[in-house]
Design an enzyme around this catalytic site. Structure first.
Site, PDB file in Angstrom:
ATOM      1  N   TYR A  20      -9.789   3.307  53.985  1.00 47.89           N
ATOM      2  CA  TYR A  20      -9.128   3.760  52.765  1.00 47.89           C
ATOM      3  C   TYR A  20      -8.470   5.290  52.642  1.00 47.89           C
ATOM      4  O   TYR A  20      -9.312   6.387  52.569  1.00 47.89           O
ATOM      5  CB  TYR A  20      -9.486   3.002  51.833  1.00 47.89           C
TER       6      TYR A  20
ATOM      7  N   HIS B  41      -2.302   3.696  49.355  1.00 47.16           N
ATOM      8  CA  HIS B  41      -1.375   3.809  47.735  1.00 47.16           C
ATOM      9  C   HIS B  41      -0.530   4.880  48.201  1.00 47.16           C
ATOM     10  O   HIS B  41      -1.112   6.357  47.733  1.00 47.16           O
ATOM     11  CB  HIS B  41      -1.842   3.447  47.014  1.00 47.16           C
TER      12      HIS B  41
HETATM   13  N1  ACO Z   1      10.631  15.883  54.430  1.00 42.71           N
HETATM   14  C1  ACO Z   1      10.723  15.078  55.398  1.00 42.71           C
HETATM   15  N2  ACO Z   1       9.986  14.551  55.897  1.00 42.71           N
HETATM   16  C2  ACO Z   1       8.831  15.115  56.498  1.00 42.71           C
HETATM   17  C3  ACO Z   1       8.354  16.071  55.342  1.00 42.71           C
HETATM   18  C4  ACO Z   1       9.264  16.406  54.009  1.00 42.71           C
HETATM   19  N3  ACO Z   1       8.855  17.092  53.259  1.00 42.71           N
HETATM   20  N4  ACO Z   1       6.838  16.958  54.948  1.00 42.71           N
HETATM   21  C5  ACO Z   1       6.086  16.044  56.416  1.00 42.71           C
HETATM   22  N5  ACO Z   1       7.667  15.303  57.105  1.00 42.71           N
HETATM   23  C6  ACO Z   1       6.929  14.450  58.303  1.00 42.71           C
HETATM   24  C7  ACO Z   1       8.156  15.043  59.462  1.00 42.71           C
HETATM   25  O1  ACO Z   1       8.210  14.047  59.869  1.00 42.71           O
HETATM   26  C8  ACO Z   1       7.112  16.321  59.782  1.00 42.71           C
HETATM   27  O2  ACO Z   1       7.191  16.560  61.171  1.00 42.71           O
HETATM   28  P1  ACO Z   1       8.549  18.338  61.478  1.00 42.71           P
HETATM   29  O3  ACO Z   1       8.203  19.144  60.433  1.00 42.71           O
HETATM   30  O4  ACO Z   1       8.583  17.926  62.903  1.00 42.71           O
HETATM   31  O5  ACO Z   1       9.507  17.368  60.941  1.00 42.71           O
HETATM   32  C9  ACO Z   1       5.862  15.322  60.144  1.00 42.71           C
HETATM   33  O6  ACO Z   1       5.842  14.510  58.487  1.00 42.71           O
HETATM   34  C10 ACO Z   1       4.314  15.974  59.696  1.00 42.71           C
HETATM   35  O7  ACO Z   1       4.506  17.161  58.759  1.00 42.71           O
HETATM   36  P2  ACO Z   1       3.170  18.011  58.532  1.00 42.71           P
HETATM   37  O8  ACO Z   1       3.216  19.404  59.038  1.00 42.71           O
HETATM   38  O9  ACO Z   1       1.853  17.675  59.708  1.00 42.71           O
HETATM   39  O10 ACO Z   1       2.553  17.675  57.163  1.00 42.71           O
HETATM   40  P3  ACO Z   1       1.603  18.134  56.390  1.00 42.71           P
HETATM   41  O11 ACO Z   1       1.211  19.494  56.437  1.00 42.71           O
HETATM   42  O12 ACO Z   1       3.252  19.498  55.680  1.00 42.71           O
HETATM   43  O13 ACO Z   1       1.658  17.140  55.258  1.00 42.71           O
HETATM   44  C11 ACO Z   1       1.839  15.561  53.135  1.00 42.71           C
HETATM   45  C12 ACO Z   1       2.312  16.636  54.836  1.00 42.71           C
HETATM   46  C13 ACO Z   1       0.424  15.423  53.604  1.00 42.71           C
HETATM   47  C14 ACO Z   1       2.722  14.896  52.841  1.00 42.71           C
HETATM   48  C15 ACO Z   1       1.708  16.840  52.184  1.00 42.71           C
HETATM   49  O14 ACO Z   1       3.761  16.940  52.100  1.00 42.71           O
HETATM   50  C16 ACO Z   1       0.945  16.905  51.065  1.00 42.71           C
HETATM   51  O15 ACO Z   1       0.161  17.370  51.268  1.00 42.71           O
HETATM   52  N6  ACO Z   1       2.801  16.653  50.157  1.00 42.71           N
HETATM   53  C17 ACO Z   1       1.657  16.366  48.544  1.00 42.71           C
HETATM   54  C18 ACO Z   1       0.389  15.433  48.396  1.00 42.71           C
HETATM   55  C19 ACO Z   1       0.773  14.216  49.079  1.00 42.71           C
HETATM   56  O16 ACO Z   1       1.736  13.548  48.845  1.00 42.71           O
HETATM   57  N7  ACO Z   1      -0.134  13.512  49.887  1.00 42.71           N
HETATM   58  C20 ACO Z   1       0.166  12.120  50.272  1.00 42.71           C
HETATM   59  C21 ACO Z   1       0.051  11.112  49.232  1.00 42.71           C
HETATM   60  S1  ACO Z   1      -0.682   9.185  49.331  1.00 42.71           S
HETATM   61  C22 ACO Z   1      -2.090   9.421  49.956  1.00 42.71           C
HETATM   62  O17 ACO Z   1      -2.986  10.925  49.688  1.00 42.71           O
HETATM   63  C23 ACO Z   1      -2.494   8.649  49.251  1.00 42.71           C
END
Ligand code: ACO
Length: 168
Positions: free
Chosen positions: A77, A116
């Site tokens: 998880y 989730h």
């Molecule tokens: N919009 C659209 N696609 C996205 C986005 C975005 N803002 N962010 C990532 N992606 C997709 C894209 O396809 C991206 O590839 P690309 O940059 O070549 O287009 C791909 O995911 C990989 O992106 P990364 O750069 O590896 O991702 P990042 O380091 O930005 O981390 C994360 C992604 C963890 C979701 C980040 O946005 C984050 O920390 N968000 C806030 C916290 C959050 O929402 N976490 C998940 C909640 S659920 C849980 O924690 C179980």
């Protein structure tokens, strides 16, 4: 010059001594407040919970809980996966996820990974769907103390990697 996703990232395990870093990241990134059980589970999950460093700066983390059922089948998880806002879209979240997927594929007992995510969190949904996670169900009012409390339950099946074969 390399693509943005080639930025150097290193990982560290979470221990009692650096647990505060995980706490601070969670406060900065997530609307949910995590309790003692979260941190106990994270510490017990070993390599399934990691801090990500960009140089000397701790910029992200993945924290997981390992769940065993009676038939010796293991599920993972993902409790949290987050990267600080200025360091997003650099591939750091993907590196954390690939680390977990690699570990899961080495474990013959691992059946699936689930998590989730708020239905309103389109960025995270796009991220997880890129990794092959599928929406299993929508759960209304899953979160009790935040705005937009509905979530999706996302799941990805694990197929153990055969020895000697590389996977993408
Ligand atoms: N919009 C659209 N696609 C996205 C986005 C975005 N803002 N962010 C990532 N992606 C997709 C894209 O396809 C991206 O590839 P690309 O940059 O070549 O287009 C791909 O995911 C990989 O992106 P990364 O750069 O590896 O991702 P990042 O380091 O930005 O981390 C994360 C992604 C963890 C979701 C980040 O946005 C984050 O920390 N968000 C806030 C916290 C959050 O929402 N976490 C998940 C909640 S659920 C849980 O924690 C179980």
């Amino acid at each position: 010059m390399g693509r943005a996703h080639d930025v150097p990232v290193s990982f560290d395990n979470v221990r009692d001594k650096n647990l505060m870093l995980l706490t601070k990241l969670n406060l900065a990134i997530f609307p949910v407040k995590y309790d003692g059980r979260y941190y106990t589970d994270a510490l017990s999950s070993g390599d399934f919970t990691k801090l990500a460093y960009y140089g000397d700066i701790c910029v992200g983390s993945i924290a997981c809980r390992i769940e065993w059922n009676n038939a010796n089948v293991v599920r993972l998880y993902i409790m949290t996966l987050g990267v600080l806002a200025p360091y997003r879209r650099l591939g750091i979240g993907s590196k954390l996820m690939r680390h977990i997927l690699d570990l899961c594929q080495q474990d013959a007992a691992m059946s699936d990974i689930y998590l989730h995510v708020q239905t309103s969190n389109e960025e995270a949904l796009a991220f997880y769907q890129n990794f092959g996670f599928e929406v299993l169900e929508k759960i209304e009012k899953y979160y009790t103390d935040i705005e937009r409390p509905d979530c999706y339950l996302l799941v990805k099946s694990i197929r153990p990697r055969s020895k000697g074969k590389a996977t993408t």
